[in-house]
Design an enzyme around this catalytic site. Structure first.
Site, PDB file in Angstrom:
ATOM      1  N   ARG A   1       9.799  -8.327  -6.008  1.00  0.00           N
ATOM      2  CA  ARG A   1      10.561  -7.892  -4.769  1.00  0.00           C
ATOM      3  C   ARG A   1      11.264  -9.403  -4.732  1.00  0.00           C
ATOM      4  NH1 ARG A   1       6.587  -5.647  -0.435  1.00  0.00           N
ATOM      5  NH2 ARG A   1       8.586  -5.424   0.829  1.00  0.00           N
TER       6      ARG A   1
ATOM      7  N   THR B   1       4.110  -0.061  -2.312  1.00  0.00           N
ATOM      8  CA  THR B   1       3.956   0.114  -3.748  1.00  0.00           C
ATOM      9  C   THR B   1       3.181   0.812  -4.487  1.00  0.00           C
ATOM     10  OG1 THR B   1       4.987  -2.222  -4.066  1.00  0.00           O
ATOM     11  CG2 THR B   1       4.083  -1.287  -5.865  1.00  0.00           C
TER      12      THR B   1
ATOM     13  N   ILE C   1      -1.721  -4.672  -5.147  1.00  0.00           N
ATOM     14  CA  ILE C   1      -0.377  -4.033  -4.906  1.00  0.00           C
ATOM     15  C   ILE C   1       0.147  -3.988  -3.463  1.00  0.00           C
ATOM     16  CG2 ILE C   1      -0.009  -3.317  -7.439  1.00  0.00           C
ATOM     17  CD1 ILE C   1      -0.294  -0.470  -6.436  1.00  0.00           C
ATOM     18  N   ASP C   2       1.211  -4.021  -3.117  1.00  0.00           N
ATOM     19  CA  ASP C   2       1.761  -4.002  -2.034  1.00  0.00           C
ATOM     20  C   ASP C   2       1.442  -2.806  -1.110  1.00  0.00           C
ATOM     21  OD1 ASP C   2       2.459  -6.598  -2.062  1.00  0.00           O
ATOM     22  OD2 ASP C   2       4.476  -6.081  -2.299  1.00  0.00           O
ATOM     23  N   LYS C   3       1.212  -2.615   0.149  1.00  0.00           N
ATOM     24  CA  LYS C   3       1.135  -1.155   0.777  1.00  0.00           C
ATOM     25  C   LYS C   3       1.903  -0.051   0.225  1.00  0.00           C
ATOM     26  CE  LYS C   3       1.529   0.638   5.230  1.00  0.00           C
ATOM     27  NZ  LYS C   3       2.081   0.539   6.828  1.00  0.00           N
TER      28      LYS C   3
END
Length: 362
Positions: A274, A174, A170-172
């Site tokens: 997103r 998130t 998962i993104d930084k």
């Protein structure tokens, strides 16, 4: 010759580091050498795309041509196009905008919020702001460094072995649930479930705007935005651009100008929620990269602008949390389902919107 995999891997690695680090471009981009080869003294004139095709593993000619168009392929320190004819003793390099770095993962004593653990796997609740994998600007202090420390006394676990470790990302910025495999067998079986789309993952997201419907489905290929290499864009399913992606959403709570939604993924593409939400006109609240850090709905009074600014300060990242994760245990075959609470910043953000709704009589 310096070889670090095929051309696609080199480019993907460069961009993945940027995604994990979430760093911006400089106006003047410094380039770093990732591949070098010197043409033979008796080299006959040959197009550089054909020349490199025999020297880069598992890379297509089309990929090489795109790399040349992007300015990644240099001859004698100058960028060239794909129709350049290689000559004797030419020095050919592939130059990328991220440095070639030692990606050895070192164990670091970083606290982990472990939701579940057994001899095969561990489920972790990642905080917002923590990078998952080492990358440019974030060579340590990542989730995999923390996992390496936690498992440092497990003799069969090697954090540098790609056959073990995190199964997905998962993104930084998130927050939420991730699963890591301790054994090659566990990772293979878990990865297969993600590939076959049999896992269950749901996210909570606060997005701009109100929805006419209570639920919906977004389908559109996810690929890199041609105007911004650190952002993803959505393309028609039959366009041949990007990878297929499907997101289902359901309204959980309405706040007039923003909406809390549940998003369930069929696929797991980079920045999928997103990009999909921006595509349908509902960027995530406070998502700087996708334009959600501006006032997109509501009046423009001074008090409202100040309220939104206070909200951005309260949650200075995309309001997105990986809430649930479900899969079949790779050894026992048992259905495993996990849920994590919304982190404090998102909980406080929602409470602030609830109070605003009450005071404004919306």
């Amino acid at each position: 010759m310096i070889a670090a995999g095929n051309l696609e891997e080199l480019e993907e690695r460069s961009l993945d580091m940027a995604y994990d680090a979430d760093i911006e471009d400089d106006e003047q981009t410094q380039l770093y050498e990732h591949f070098r080869v010197v043409a033979d003294k008796k080299q006959d004139p040959l197009r550089i795309d054909k020349f490199l095709l025999t020297r880069l593993h598992d890379t297509s000619r089309n990929r090489i041509q795109k790399a040349a168009d992007a300015g990644f392929i240099h001859v004698n320190e100058r960028p060239v196009k794909s129709n350049y004819k290689v000559r004797p003793c030419d020095v050919i390099t592939i130059m990328l905008d991220r440095p070639h770095y030692d990606n050895t993962i070192e164990a670091q004593d970083i606290p982990l919020d472990i939701v579940y653990e057994d001899s095969d796997l561990m489920v972790i609740n990642k905080p917002a702001g923590m990078v998952v994998h080492p990358g440019c600007g974030n060579y340590d202090g990542t989730l995999v460094n923390a996992i390496a420390w936690h498992l440092k006394d497990v003799p069969d676990y090697d954090p540098n072995d790609p056959e073990v470790g995190l199964v997905h990302r998962i993104d930084k910025d998130t927050s939420g649930l991730l699963v890591a495999a301790k054994t090659p067998t566990a990772k293979t079986k878990l990865s297969l479930q993600f590939f076959n789309k049999t896992t269950h993952r749901s996210y909570n997201a606060l997005v701009w705007g109100n929805f006419e419907e209570d639920e919906g489905r977004i389908e559109g290929n996810i690929g890199r935005d041609p105007k911004d290499r650190l952002r993803m864009d959505v393309f028609p399913p039959d366009s041949g651009i990007g990878k297929s992606a499907v997101t289902h959403y359901r309204v959980l709570e309405r706040f007039g100008y923003v909406t809390l939604v549940e998003c369930i993924l069929e696929t797991g593409r980079t920045h999928q929620i997103r990009a999909h939400m921006k595509h349908i006109g509902h960027p995530l609240f406070s998502d700087e990269r996708y334009g959600g850090n501006e006032i997109l709905r509501g009046n423009r009074t001074g008090s409202y602008r100040q309220f939104i600014q206070n909200c951005f300060e309260l949650c200075p990242r995309q309001a997105l949390h990986a809430l649930t994760l479900g899969f079949v245990h790779p050894t026992t075959g048992k259905e495993m389902n996990f849920t994590s609470e919304l982190p404090d910043d998102m909980q406080q953000l929602l409470e602030k919107w609830r109070r605003y709704m009450q005071s404004a009589g919306i």
